[in-house]
Design a protein around this motif. Structure first.
Motif, short mmCIF file in Angstrom:
data_model
loop_
_atom_site.label_atom_id
_atom_site.label_comp_id
_atom_site.label_asym_id
_atom_site.label_seq_id
_atom_site.Cartn_x
_atom_site.Cartn_y
_atom_site.Cartn_z
N ILE A 1 -1.61 98.69 60.18
CA ILE A 1 -2.10 98.15 61.45
C ILE A 1 -2.74 96.77 61.27
CG2 ILE A 1 -3.64 98.52 63.42
CD1 ILE A 1 -1.27 100.41 63.35
N PRO A 2 -3.70 96.60 60.32
CA PRO A 2 -4.27 95.25 60.13
C PRO A 2 -3.21 94.22 59.72
CG PRO A 2 -5.66 96.91 59.10
CD PRO A 2 -4.40 97.60 59.49
N ALA A 3 -2.30 94.60 58.83
CA ALA A 3 -1.26 93.66 58.39
C ALA A 3 -0.38 93.24 59.56
CB ALA A 3 -0.41 94.29 57.29
N SER A 4 0.06 94.20 60.37
CA SER A 4 0.92 93.89 61.52
C SER A 4 0.19 92.99 62.51
CB SER A 4 1.35 95.18 62.21
OG SER A 4 2.07 96.01 61.33
N THR A 5 -1.11 93.23 62.71
CA THR A 5 -1.89 92.43 63.66
C THR A 5 -1.94 90.97 63.23
OG1 THR A 5 -3.27 94.35 64.19
CG2 THR A 5 -4.13 92.19 64.80
N VAL A 6 -2.22 90.73 61.95
CA VAL A 6 -2.31 89.36 61.46
C VAL A 6 -0.94 88.68 61.51
CG1 VAL A 6 -2.84 87.91 59.45
CG2 VAL A 6 -4.28 89.88 59.98
N ILE A 7 0.10 89.38 61.09
CA ILE A 7 1.45 88.79 61.07
C ILE A 7 1.90 88.41 62.48
CG2 ILE A 7 3.88 89.37 60.70
CD1 ILE A 7 2.95 90.92 58.20
N MET A 8 1.70 89.30 63.44
CA MET A 8 2.11 88.99 64.82
C MET A 8 1.28 87.85 65.40
SD MET A 8 2.74 92.77 66.41
CE MET A 8 3.43 94.08 65.40
N SER A 9 -0.02 87.83 65.09
CA SER A 9 -0.89 86.77 65.61
C SER A 9 -0.47 85.41 65.05
CB SER A 9 -2.35 87.06 65.25
OG SER A 9 -2.78 88.28 65.81
N ALA A 10 -0.16 85.37 63.76
CA ALA A 10 0.26 84.11 63.14
C ALA A 10 1.57 83.62 63.75
CB ALA A 10 0.41 84.29 61.63
N ALA A 11 2.52 84.53 63.94
CA ALA A 11 3.79 84.15 64.55
C ALA A 11 3.58 83.69 65.98
CB ALA A 11 4.75 85.34 64.51
N ALA A 12 2.67 84.33 66.71
CA ALA A 12 2.39 83.94 68.10
C ALA A 12 1.84 82.52 68.17
CB ALA A 12 1.40 84.92 68.73
N VAL A 13 0.93 82.18 67.27
CA VAL A 13 0.33 80.84 67.26
C VAL A 13 1.41 79.78 67.00
CG1 VAL A 13 -1.23 79.30 66.00
CG2 VAL A 13 -1.98 81.61 66.60
N VAL A 14 2.25 80.02 66.02
CA VAL A 14 3.30 79.05 65.68
C VAL A 14 4.28 78.89 66.83
CG1 VAL A 14 5.24 78.56 64.14
CG2 VAL A 14 3.10 79.45 63.20
N TYR A 15 4.73 80.00 67.40
CA TYR A 15 5.71 79.91 68.50
C TYR A 15 5.09 79.33 69.77
CZ TYR A 15 9.73 82.08 66.32
OH TYR A 15 10.82 82.33 65.53
N THR A 16 3.81 79.53 69.99
CA THR A 16 3.15 78.91 71.14
C THR A 16 3.18 77.39 71.01
OG1 THR A 16 1.68 80.81 71.51
CG2 THR A 16 0.99 78.69 72.42
N GLY A 17 2.89 76.91 69.80
CA GLY A 17 2.96 75.47 69.56
C GLY A 17 4.36 74.91 69.80
N ILE A 18 5.39 75.63 69.30
CA ILE A 18 6.77 75.17 69.48
C ILE A 18 7.15 75.19 70.96
CG2 ILE A 18 9.19 75.66 68.96
CD1 ILE A 18 8.26 76.89 66.32
N MET A 19 6.76 76.25 71.67
CA MET A 19 7.11 76.36 73.08
C MET A 19 6.44 75.26 73.91
SD MET A 19 6.48 79.46 75.82
CE MET A 19 4.78 78.93 76.10
N LEU A 20 5.17 74.98 73.64
CA LEU A 20 4.47 73.95 74.39
C LEU A 20 5.09 72.57 74.13
CD1 LEU A 20 0.76 75.10 73.97
CD2 LEU A 20 2.22 75.31 76.00
N ALA A 21 5.56 72.36 72.90
CA ALA A 21 6.18 71.07 72.57
C ALA A 21 7.52 70.92 73.29
CB ALA A 21 6.38 70.96 71.06
#
Length: 305
Positions: free
Chosen positions: A198-218
């Motif tokens: 659970i902790p590992a999945s939470t961090v991995i998904m959060s990190a991917a969300a941050v990166v993809y948010t940046g790409i989408m906004l760009a």
């Protein structure tokens, strides 16, 4: 009295690790099957979202953002904490670089090569995972595992169907997606064992969300046109991400990377089945034969437990 205590110790199940280990392995196999089934629905959900007017980067951003919010809620309800220090950094890199890199390579490859060819190239990863596990972690390969791996690879090729062609760059990106995913699974098997699923999945998904948010906004977001598209994205986030990734790491902890990646070959079989049921796509005798080979591989691994 001593004899009674001694008899109790001998007969106590806690002193016999065999049944407990077997139960854990079966639990891991079941978790991987659930994960493969959940991941297998990704293609259908994505097709429904794309048909509603959105595009891959927006879908991936919403996918991981919704999933990360849900995972933080689950983490809080369970009273667990996020990892810290080097473990946290490793998980961030796993999500922000590994997962993002693999999914980007895969989706870009789809624009330059046929879906069948890209899928076949991606499913080189079970063999790559096996190679990495043997070289770096000295995992012992049994004849049963090798046969199961060969059956899974052959079954995947048949289940995916006609391959078609592609540009050299598309082929390279398809191979890159397989290599990145193999490294992701191999490294993840070591990191998640220390962090927990659970902790590992939470961090991995959060990190991917941050990166993809940046790409989408760009690039600029392209939102779905109706409620149907949004429901498809919610399905991607909850079923093909939260359930799929959590169950994947639960299984990975218990059965190891080689068996886990072999059972993951169920994914294209589920994808084909879901496309037949939901999208009314035709199915061939070769795809049914491929499904039988994949199921045989899973049964072989299960009997190994």
């Amino acid at each position: 009295m001593k004899q009674a205590v001694g008899d109790s110790a001998v007969s106590s199940p806690s002193h016999n690790p065999e049944p407990a280990a077997r139960r854990q392995r079966w639990f891991g196999i079941t978790a991987m099957i659930i994960s493969a089934m959940a991941f297998g629905g990704l293609g259908v959900f994505a097709r429904l979202a794309y048909d509603d007017g959105t595009e891959p980067i927006t879908v991936l951003c919403l996918r991981f953002t919704i999933a990360a919010i849900v995972m933080h809620g689950i983490l809080r309800l369970r009273g667990e904490r996020l990892p810290r220090g080097k473990l946290l950094i490793g998980l961030i890199l796993l999500g922000g670089i590994g997962y993002v890199g693999q999914s980007l390579a895969y989706f870009v490859a789809l624009t330059m090569a046929s879906a069948g060819l890209v899928a076949v190239l991606l499913y080189l990863y079970p063999g790559l995972v096996t190679l990495l596990a043997v070289v770096f972690f000295k995992e012992r390969l049994t004849t049963r595992k090798l046969i199961a791996l060969a059956l899974a690879l052959a079954g995947t090729a048949l289940a995916i169907g006609p391959i078609g062609g592609g540009k050299p760059l598309g082929i390279m990106l398809g191979i890159a997606a397989a290599v990145i995913y193999a490294i992701y699974i191999t490294v993840g098997s070591q990191i998640t064992a220390r962090a927990g699923a659970i902790p590992a999945s939470t961090v991995i998904m959060s990190a991917a969300a941050v990166v993809y948010t940046g790409i989408m906004l760009a690039r600029g977001p392209v939102w779905p046109a109706s409620i149907n598209g949004w429901l498809a994205i919610v399905g991607i986030a909850l079923v093909a991400t939260v359930l799929a990734i959590v169950m994947f790491f639960v299984g990975l902890e218990r059965i190891g990377p080689t068996a886990a990646s072999t059972i993951s070959a169920l994914e294209p079989l589920v994808s084909v089945g879901a496309a037949v049921v939901v999208l009314h796509e035709p199915i061939s005798i070769w795809q049914l034969a491929g499904g039988l080979l994949i199921l045989t591989a899973v049964v072989l691994l299960a009997r190994n437990s």
